[in-house]
Design an enzyme around this catalytic site. Structure first.
Site, PDB file in Angstrom:
ATOM      1  CG  ASN A  26      -2.013   1.027   1.140  1.00  0.00           C
ATOM      2  OD1 ASN A  26      -2.587   1.232   0.064  1.00  0.00           O
ATOM      3  ND2 ASN A  26      -2.303   1.708   2.239  1.00  0.00           N
TER       4      ASN A  26
ATOM      5  CB  SER B  11      -6.701   1.183  15.507  1.00  0.00           C
ATOM      6  OG  SER B  11      -7.845   1.892  15.126  1.00  0.00           O
TER       7      SER B  11
ATOM      8  CE1 TYR C  16      -6.408  -1.786  10.581  1.00  0.00           C
ATOM      9  CE2 TYR C  16      -8.130  -0.388  11.510  1.00  0.00           C
ATOM     10  CZ  TYR C  16      -6.788  -0.642  11.270  1.00  0.00           C
ATOM     11  OH  TYR C  16      -5.838   0.228  11.725  1.00  0.00           O
TER      12      TYR C  16
ATOM     13  CE  LYS D 109      -3.813  -2.371  13.133  1.00  0.00           C
ATOM     14  NZ  LYS D 109      -2.371  -2.418  12.953  1.00  0.00           N
TER      15      LYS D 109
ATOM     16  CG  ASN E 120      -9.380   7.089   6.668  1.00  0.00           C
ATOM     17  OD1 ASN E 120      -8.469   6.385   6.269  1.00  0.00           O
ATOM     18  ND2 ASN E 120     -10.185   6.708   7.629  1.00  0.00           N
TER      19      ASN E 120
HETATM   20  P1  NAD Z   1      -0.148   2.529   5.303  1.00  0.00           P
HETATM   21  O1  NAD Z   1      -0.932   1.550   4.524  1.00  0.00           O
HETATM   22  O2  NAD Z   1       0.202   3.827   4.672  1.00  0.00           O
HETATM   23  O3  NAD Z   1       1.223   1.860   5.831  1.00  0.00           O
HETATM   24  C1  NAD Z   1       1.303   0.479   6.144  1.00  0.00           C
HETATM   25  C2  NAD Z   1       2.484  -0.063   5.353  1.00  0.00           C
HETATM   26  O4  NAD Z   1       2.630  -1.471   5.649  1.00  0.00           O
HETATM   27  C3  NAD Z   1       2.283   0.046   3.829  1.00  0.00           C
HETATM   28  O5  NAD Z   1       3.392   0.723   3.286  1.00  0.00           O
HETATM   29  C4  NAD Z   1       2.220  -1.395   3.349  1.00  0.00           C
HETATM   30  O6  NAD Z   1       2.805  -1.557   2.079  1.00  0.00           O
HETATM   31  C5  NAD Z   1       2.989  -2.132   4.451  1.00  0.00           C
HETATM   32  N1  NAD Z   1       2.637  -3.546   4.634  1.00  0.00           N
HETATM   33  C6  NAD Z   1       1.404  -4.097   4.819  1.00  0.00           C
HETATM   34  N2  NAD Z   1       1.529  -5.417   4.994  1.00  0.00           N
HETATM   35  C7  NAD Z   1       2.852  -5.713   4.928  1.00  0.00           C
HETATM   36  C8  NAD Z   1       3.602  -6.912   5.047  1.00  0.00           C
HETATM   37  N3  NAD Z   1       3.010  -8.090   5.284  1.00  0.00           N
HETATM   38  N4  NAD Z   1       4.948  -6.848   4.923  1.00  0.00           N
HETATM   39  C9  NAD Z   1       5.568  -5.654   4.703  1.00  0.00           C
HETATM   40  N5  NAD Z   1       4.918  -4.495   4.578  1.00  0.00           N
HETATM   41  C10 NAD Z   1       3.569  -4.525   4.706  1.00  0.00           C
HETATM   42  O7  NAD Z   1      -0.907   2.759   6.682  1.00  0.00           O
HETATM   43  P2  NAD Z   1      -0.597   3.808   7.829  1.00  0.00           P
HETATM   44  O8  NAD Z   1      -1.711   4.767   7.883  1.00  0.00           O
HETATM   45  O9  NAD Z   1       0.794   4.307   7.725  1.00  0.00           O
HETATM   46  O10 NAD Z   1      -0.762   2.856   9.093  1.00  0.00           O
HETATM   47  C11 NAD Z   1       0.353   2.269   9.753  1.00  0.00           C
HETATM   48  C12 NAD Z   1      -0.181   1.383  10.869  1.00  0.00           C
HETATM   49  O11 NAD Z   1      -0.972   2.168  11.739  1.00  0.00           O
HETATM   50  C13 NAD Z   1      -1.073   0.252  10.370  1.00  0.00           C
HETATM   51  O12 NAD Z   1      -0.796  -0.912  11.126  1.00  0.00           O
HETATM   52  C14 NAD Z   1      -2.458   0.763  10.657  1.00  0.00           C
HETATM   53  O13 NAD Z   1      -3.382  -0.282  10.866  1.00  0.00           O
HETATM   54  C15 NAD Z   1      -2.231   1.569  11.923  1.00  0.00           C
HETATM   55  N6  NAD Z   1      -3.248   2.618  12.121  1.00  0.00           N
HETATM   56  C16 NAD Z   1      -3.435   3.560  11.147  1.00  0.00           C
HETATM   57  C17 NAD Z   1      -4.426   4.530  11.316  1.00  0.00           C
HETATM   58  C18 NAD Z   1      -4.695   5.553  10.243  1.00  0.00           C
HETATM   59  O14 NAD Z   1      -5.777   6.163  10.257  1.00  0.00           O
HETATM   60  N7  NAD Z   1      -3.793   5.826   9.326  1.00  0.00           N
HETATM   61  C19 NAD Z   1      -5.194   4.552  12.492  1.00  0.00           C
HETATM   62  C20 NAD Z   1      -4.949   3.593  13.475  1.00  0.00           C
HETATM   63  C21 NAD Z   1      -3.962   2.624  13.278  1.00  0.00           C
HETATM   64  N1  UDP Z   2     -16.721  10.990   6.645  1.00  0.00           N
HETATM   65  C1  UDP Z   2     -17.509  11.672   5.743  1.00  0.00           C
HETATM   66  N2  UDP Z   2     -17.209  11.564   4.411  1.00  0.00           N
HETATM   67  C2  UDP Z   2     -16.187  10.787   3.947  1.00  0.00           C
HETATM   68  C3  UDP Z   2     -15.386  10.095   4.889  1.00  0.00           C
HETATM   69  C4  UDP Z   2     -15.699  10.218   6.231  1.00  0.00           C
HETATM   70  O1  UDP Z   2     -18.437  12.370   6.121  1.00  0.00           O
HETATM   71  O2  UDP Z   2     -15.962  10.710   2.730  1.00  0.00           O
HETATM   72  C5  UDP Z   2     -17.007  11.137   8.090  1.00  0.00           C
HETATM   73  C6  UDP Z   2     -17.286   9.837   8.821  1.00  0.00           C
HETATM   74  O3  UDP Z   2     -18.651   9.518   8.742  1.00  0.00           O
HETATM   75  C7  UDP Z   2     -16.805  10.166  10.233  1.00  0.00           C
HETATM   76  C8  UDP Z   2     -15.633  11.140  10.000  1.00  0.00           C
HETATM   77  O4  UDP Z   2     -15.820  11.663   8.688  1.00  0.00           O
HETATM   78  O5  UDP Z   2     -17.816  10.852  10.956  1.00  0.00           O
HETATM   79  C9  UDP Z   2     -14.266  10.471  10.069  1.00  0.00           C
HETATM   80  O6  UDP Z   2     -14.257   9.363   9.195  1.00  0.00           O
HETATM   81  P1  UDP Z   2     -12.903   8.561   8.922  1.00  0.00           P
HETATM   82  O7  UDP Z   2     -13.249   7.422   8.002  1.00  0.00           O
HETATM   83  O8  UDP Z   2     -11.841   9.503   8.460  1.00  0.00           O
HETATM   84  O9  UDP Z   2     -12.453   8.037  10.355  1.00  0.00           O
HETATM   85  P2  UDP Z   2     -13.156   6.958  11.322  1.00  0.00           P
HETATM   86  O10 UDP Z   2     -14.640   7.009  11.113  1.00  0.00           O
HETATM   87  O11 UDP Z   2     -12.565   5.640  10.943  1.00  0.00           O
HETATM   88  O12 UDP Z   2     -12.769   7.379  12.699  1.00  0.00           O
END
Ligand code: NAD
Ligand code: UDP
Length: 338
Positions: free
Chosen positions: A35, A124, A149, A153, A199
Site C-alpha cells: 500500500n 487503533s 480490521y 488489531k 478517510n
Molecule cells: P499505510 O498503509 O500507509 O502503511 C502500512 C504499510 O505497511 C504500507 O506501506 C504497506 O505496504 C505495508 N505492509 C502491509 N503489509 C505488509 C507486510 N506483510 N509486509 C511488509 N509491509 C507490509 O498505513 P498507515 O496509515 O501508515 O498505518 C500504519 C499502521 O498504523 C497500520 O498498522 C495501521 O493499521 C495503523 N493505524 C493507522 C491509522 C490511520 O488512520 N492511518 C489509524 C490507526 C492505526
Molecule cells: N466521513 C464523511 N465523508 C467521507 C469520509 C468520512 O463524512 O468521505 C465522516 C465519517 O462519517 C466520520 C468522519 O468523517 O464521521 C471520520 O471518518 P474517517 O473514516 O476519516 O475516520 P473513522 O470514522 O474511521 O474514525
C-alpha cells in the site's frame, strides 16, 4: 540504538522514520509496498540526508527477518506494517487476519530468537467497543469491534500481551491511534491512498485538487453540535513524536503499556471541511449523504495517561493539520506518482 521499522514506506512509517533519525536513532526499515511506493522511501532519505538500510520484503518472511536481525544490532521494533482499509477488511477478512496477525507473530518469534526485547505496536481506537462514554480512556471497554480490521488489531493486542507476560524482560507498548491527518511540513511526504480514500481528510484533500468531484458528508443528524460525526484528529508528526516517547518509556519499564494517542479534542466533519477551506482558500463541493454503517457519532480520547506516563502530548492544531495536508496535496496532486 538501532530500530527496525516495519511498514516504513507507509503514511505513518515515513513520518516515524524521519523523526527517529532526527532524534539520533539508527533505522532499518522494511515494506512490501502493498500500500505504498518506493518513492516514499527515496523522499525520506532525501529529507534526512541518510541512506538507512531498507528491505523490500513481506515481514511475514521469517528467513528474511532472521537475515536482518543477524546483519543489524536491532534493539527495538516498531511494527506498523498492516492492512488498514476498514471496508476492504469486510470483503477480504482472511487477507486481513492473515497479514495482520501472522506478521505480528513472525516478528515476535524472530525477536525471541534474537533476544530483542522492545516492541511498539500500531493499534487503533477501533479496538474500543461502541458503547463507551467519551472521552475514551485506556480502561474503556474493548472488543465488539465493528469490522475484521478492528478485530485484527484487538487480536494482535492480545497476542502481544500474552507474549509479554510469558517472556520476562520483554516490554511492549501498544499505541492506540485516533485519527492521524496532516503531513510533514516540507510537503514532500504525506498520505497517498492507493484507491479512492475511505478517510475524511484524504477525501477532502483530493476533492480540493479536483481528483474527486465532491465530498459526501455521511450524516448530518447525529446528536452533535452541527449534526455531523465528531473525531479526534491528530497531526501525523505529533503521532510520530509519540513513538519516540514510547521508546524512551521502554528504556525504563518492563511489561506492557497501553496508550491512546490523540488530542483530546473532538472536531466535526463540517468543522474540518471549513478549516480546510480556510487553509487552502478553495471551496469544497459537498453533499449530505446517509450515515455510513458502523460509524459512531462521537469518538475522542482522554490524553491524561499519555501525558503523565509518556510525557507526550499533541501540539499541532487543526489549522496546522490542514495547512500541511494542503501543501502536500497541492505539490503532489497524484501523491508519489506526481
Ligand atoms: P499505510 O498503509 O500507509 O502503511 C502500512 C504499510 O505497511 C504500507 O506501506 C504497506 O505496504 C505495508 N505492509 C502491509 N503489509 C505488509 C507486510 N506483510 N509486509 C511488509 N509491509 C507490509 O498505513 P498507515 O496509515 O501508515 O498505518 C500504519 C499502521 O498504523 C497500520 O498498522 C495501521 O493499521 C495503523 N493505524 C493507522 C491509522 C490511520 O488512520 N492511518 C489509524 C490507526 C492505526
Ligand atoms: N466521513 C464523511 N465523508 C467521507 C469520509 C468520512 O463524512 O468521505 C465522516 C465519517 O462519517 C466520520 C468522519 O468523517 O464521521 C471520520 O471518518 P474517517 O473514516 O476519516 O475516520 P473513522 O470514522 O474511521 O474514525
Amino acid at each position: 540504538m538501532t530500530i527496525f521499522v516495519t511498514g516504513g514506506a507507509g503514511y505513518i512509517g515515513t513520518h516515524v522514520i524521519l523523526q527517529l533519525i532526527e532524534q539520533g536513532y539508527d533505522v532499518v526499515a522494511a515494506d512490501n509496498f502493498a500500500n505504498s511506493k518506493p518513492e516514499a522511501i527515496a523522499r525520506v532519505k532525501a529529507l534526512c540526508g541518510y541512506d538507512f538500510p531498507f528491505y523490500e520484503m513481506d515481514v511475514r518472511d521469517c528467513n528474511r527477518l532472521s537475515d536482518i536481525f543477524t546483519a543489524h544490532h536491532i534493539e527495538c521494533v516498531i511494527h506498523l506494517a498492516g492492512l488498514k482499509a476498514v471496508g476492504e477488511s469486510i470483503s477480504k477478512p482472511l487477507e486481513y487476519y492473515t497479514n495482520n496477525l501472522d506478521s505480528t507473530i513472525e516478528i515476535l518469534s524472530a525477536m525471541k530468537r534474537y533476544g530483542i526485547r522492545k516492541f511498539i505496536f500500531s493499534s487503533s481506537a477501533t479496538v474500543y467497543s461502541g458503547e463507551n462514554d467519551m472521552p475514551l480512556t485506556e480502561d474503556s471497554h474493548t472488543g465488539s469491534c465493528a469490522n475484521p480490521y478492528g478485530w485484527s488489531k484487538f487480536m494482535c493486542e492480545q497476542i502481544i500481551s500474552d507474549f509479554t507476560h510469558a517472556n520476562n524482560g520483554f516490554s511492549a507498548v501498544l499505541l492506540r491511534y485516533f485519527n492521524p491527518i496532516g503531513a510533514h511540513e516540507s510537503g514532500k511526504i504525506g498520505e497517498d491512498p492507493q484507491d479512492i480514500p475511505n478517510n475524511l481528510m484524504p477525501f477532502i484533500a483530493q476533492t480540493t485538487v479536483g481528483r474527486l468531484p465532491f465530498l459526501n458528508i455521511y450524516g448530518n443528524d447525529y446528536n452533535t453540535s452541527d449534526g455531523t460525526g465528531v473525531r479526534d484528529y491528530i497531526h501525523v508528526t505529533d503521532l510520530a513524536a509519540g513513538h519516540v516517547s514510547a521508546i524512551k518509556h521502554l528504556d525504563t519499564h518492563d511489561g506492557i503499556g497501553i496508550y491512546n494517542l490523540g488530542t483530546g479534542v473532538g472536531v466535526s466533519v463540517l468543522e474540518l471541511v471549513s478549516a480546510f477551506e480556510d487553509a487552502s482558500g478553495v471551496g469544497i463541493k459537498k453533499k449530505i449523504a446517509a450515515r455510513r454503517p458502523g460509524d459512531l457519532a462521537i469518538c475522542y480520547t482522554s490524553t491524561t495517561k499519555a501525558k503523565i506516563e509518556l510525557g507526550w502530548e499533541a501540539k499541532k492544531s487543526i489549522r496546522d493539520c490542514c495547512i500541511d495536508t494542503w501543501r502536500w496535496q497541492k505539490n503532489n496532486p497524484h501523491g508519489y506518482e506526481t
